[in-house]
Write a protein that holds these residues in place. Structure first.
Motif, PDB file in Angstrom:
ATOM      1  N   CYS A   1       0.837  -1.204   0.000  1.00  0.00           N
ATOM      2  CA  CYS A   1       0.000   0.000   0.000  1.00  0.00           C
ATOM      3  C   CYS A   1       0.871   1.252   0.000  1.00  0.00           C
ATOM      4  O   CYS A   1       0.651   2.176  -0.783  1.00  0.00           O
ATOM      5  CB  CYS A   1      -0.929   0.003   1.211  1.00  0.00           C
ATOM      6  SG  CYS A   1      -1.789   1.583   1.486  1.00  0.00           S
TER       7      CYS A   1
ATOM      8  N   THR B   1       2.627   1.692  -3.412  1.00  0.00           N
ATOM      9  CA  THR B   1       1.693   2.057  -4.476  1.00  0.00           C
ATOM     10  C   THR B   1       1.146   3.472  -4.255  1.00  0.00           C
ATOM     11  O   THR B   1       0.988   4.236  -5.205  1.00  0.00           O
ATOM     12  CB  THR B   1       0.544   1.029  -4.558  1.00  0.00           C
ATOM     13  OG1 THR B   1       1.099  -0.277  -4.598  1.00  0.00           O
ATOM     14  CG2 THR B   1      -0.279   1.233  -5.807  1.00  0.00           C
ATOM     15  N   ALA B   2       0.868   3.826  -3.015  1.00  0.00           N
ATOM     16  CA  ALA B   2       0.369   5.178  -2.725  1.00  0.00           C
ATOM     17  C   ALA B   2       1.413   6.235  -3.042  1.00  0.00           C
ATOM     18  O   ALA B   2       1.099   7.304  -3.553  1.00  0.00           O
ATOM     19  CB  ALA B   2      -0.058   5.284  -1.259  1.00  0.00           C
TER      20      ALA B   2
ATOM     21  N   GLN C   1      -3.045   5.868  -8.723  1.00  0.00           N
ATOM     22  CA  GLN C   1      -3.926   6.140  -7.597  1.00  0.00           C
ATOM     23  C   GLN C   1      -5.104   5.168  -7.526  1.00  0.00           C
ATOM     24  O   GLN C   1      -5.571   4.827  -6.443  1.00  0.00           O
ATOM     25  CB  GLN C   1      -4.427   7.576  -7.605  1.00  0.00           C
ATOM     26  CG  GLN C   1      -5.423   7.911  -8.700  1.00  0.00           C
ATOM     27  CD  GLN C   1      -5.760   9.389  -8.740  1.00  0.00           C
ATOM     28  OE1 GLN C   1      -5.035  10.219  -8.208  1.00  0.00           O
ATOM     29  NE2 GLN C   1      -6.863   9.717  -9.369  1.00  0.00           N
TER      30      GLN C   1
ATOM     31  N   ALA D   1      -3.737   1.936  -6.267  1.00  0.00           N
ATOM     32  CA  ALA D   1      -3.323   2.145  -4.875  1.00  0.00           C
ATOM     33  C   ALA D   1      -4.510   2.070  -3.928  1.00  0.00           C
ATOM     34  O   ALA D   1      -4.406   1.489  -2.843  1.00  0.00           O
ATOM     35  CB  ALA D   1      -2.616   3.495  -4.738  1.00  0.00           C
TER      36      ALA D   1
ATOM     37  N   CYS E   1      -4.556  -0.609  -0.942  1.00  0.00           N
ATOM     38  CA  CYS E   1      -4.650  -0.161   0.455  1.00  0.00           C
ATOM     39  C   CYS E   1      -5.913  -0.704   1.129  1.00  0.00           C
ATOM     40  O   CYS E   1      -5.874  -1.128   2.289  1.00  0.00           O
ATOM     41  CB  CYS E   1      -4.614   1.358   0.533  1.00  0.00           C
ATOM     42  SG  CYS E   1      -3.036   2.072   0.031  1.00  0.00           S
TER      43      CYS E   1
ATOM     44  N   ARG F   1      -3.709   5.519   2.492  1.00  0.00           N
ATOM     45  CA  ARG F   1      -4.904   5.540   1.644  1.00  0.00           C
ATOM     46  C   ARG F   1      -5.478   6.952   1.567  1.00  0.00           C
ATOM     47  O   ARG F   1      -6.028   7.356   0.542  1.00  0.00           O
ATOM     48  CB  ARG F   1      -5.950   4.539   2.132  1.00  0.00           C
ATOM     49  CG  ARG F   1      -7.085   4.367   1.108  1.00  0.00           C
ATOM     50  CD  ARG F   1      -8.014   3.256   1.436  1.00  0.00           C
ATOM     51  NE  ARG F   1      -8.904   3.622   2.532  1.00  0.00           N
ATOM     52  CZ  ARG F   1      -9.914   2.877   2.948  1.00  0.00           C
ATOM     53  NH1 ARG F   1     -10.150   1.694   2.391  1.00  0.00           N
ATOM     54  NH2 ARG F   1     -10.664   3.274   3.946  1.00  0.00           N
TER      55      ARG F   1
ATOM     56  N   VAL G   1      -4.021   8.735  -1.331  1.00  0.00           N
ATOM     57  CA  VAL G   1      -4.677   8.344  -2.577  1.00  0.00           C
ATOM     58  C   VAL G   1      -5.986   9.117  -2.728  1.00  0.00           C
ATOM     59  O   VAL G   1      -6.301   9.649  -3.798  1.00  0.00           O
ATOM     60  CB  VAL G   1      -4.930   6.822  -2.605  1.00  0.00           C
ATOM     61  CG1 VAL G   1      -5.703   6.415  -3.845  1.00  0.00           C
ATOM     62  CG2 VAL G   1      -3.613   6.056  -2.500  1.00  0.00           C
TER      63      VAL G   1
END
Length: 190
Positions: A37, A40-41, A46, A49, A53, A74, A77
């Motif tokens: 998470c 990716t965030a 997005q 992500a 998350c 999160r 995002v």
């Protein structure tokens, strides 16, 4: 006393856009869904992500700290997607689990700022600064945005200047400072 004036008016759209650019993530060490998470965030798409998350938050073995950090991540995002109410909800879930993440308060404040609640946002940025965070310059920058919305150009100038002092390559703060004059002279980066 030095005179400080705003060189040009800030349009509401650019203020809101700039506020969404200065948000904070929390590194989650190790592997697993919470670390994915974070990665990716911070660096990914997005939309992916958000799913990563959300899936991470269902992990029953995640520590309280990592779950709180995942809510913060999160919220980044959500801020990027302009889901400000969702970002508020995620940061509040983080804060109820682990109240010592300055990043949660930066993101909560950024969401409130975009929801036209600059006074409440300033309180969150103050809290973030008092708690400390890895990217404290983001709290000063965002507080500067909020202070401008509250018609406090001196406070905004001081916060942008502090953000740039803490992170000399922070172009968002440098760009904000270019709009100010001190004693009739444009502000330089020095």
């Amino acid at each position: 006393m030095r005179a400080l004036t705003l060189a040009s008016a800030l349009c509401a759209g650019s203020l809101l856009f700039a506020a969404t650019q200065a948000n904070a993530v929390i590194i989650v060490i190790g592997g697993g869904p919470a670390a994915e998470c974070y990665a990716t965030a911070e660096y990914g798409d997005q939309f992916k992500a958000f799913d990563v998350c959300s899936r991470a938050l269902t992990d029953p073995n995640m520590s309280v700290r990592d779950k709180a950090a995942t809510y913060v991540n999160r919220s980044v995002v959500r801020l990027r997607a302009r889901d400000y109410a969702g970002a508020v909800a995620d940061t509040e879930l983080s804060i109820t689990r682990y109240a010592n993440f300055g990043e949660a308060y930066v993101n909560h404040g950024a969401a409130l700022l975009n929801l036209e609640k600059p006074q409440d946002a300033v309180k969150d940025f103050d809290k973030a600064i008092s708690l400390g965070l890895d990217k404290v310059h983001l709290a000063y920058y965002n507080r500067g945005l909020a202070r401008e919305k509250l018609n406090d150009p001196k406070g905004a100038y001081a916060d942008y200047k502090k953000a740039l002092e803490l992170q000399p390559d922070f172009t968002l703060a440098a760009d904000q400072l270019k709009r100010f004059t001190v004693n009739g002279q444009p502000v330089s980066r020095s």
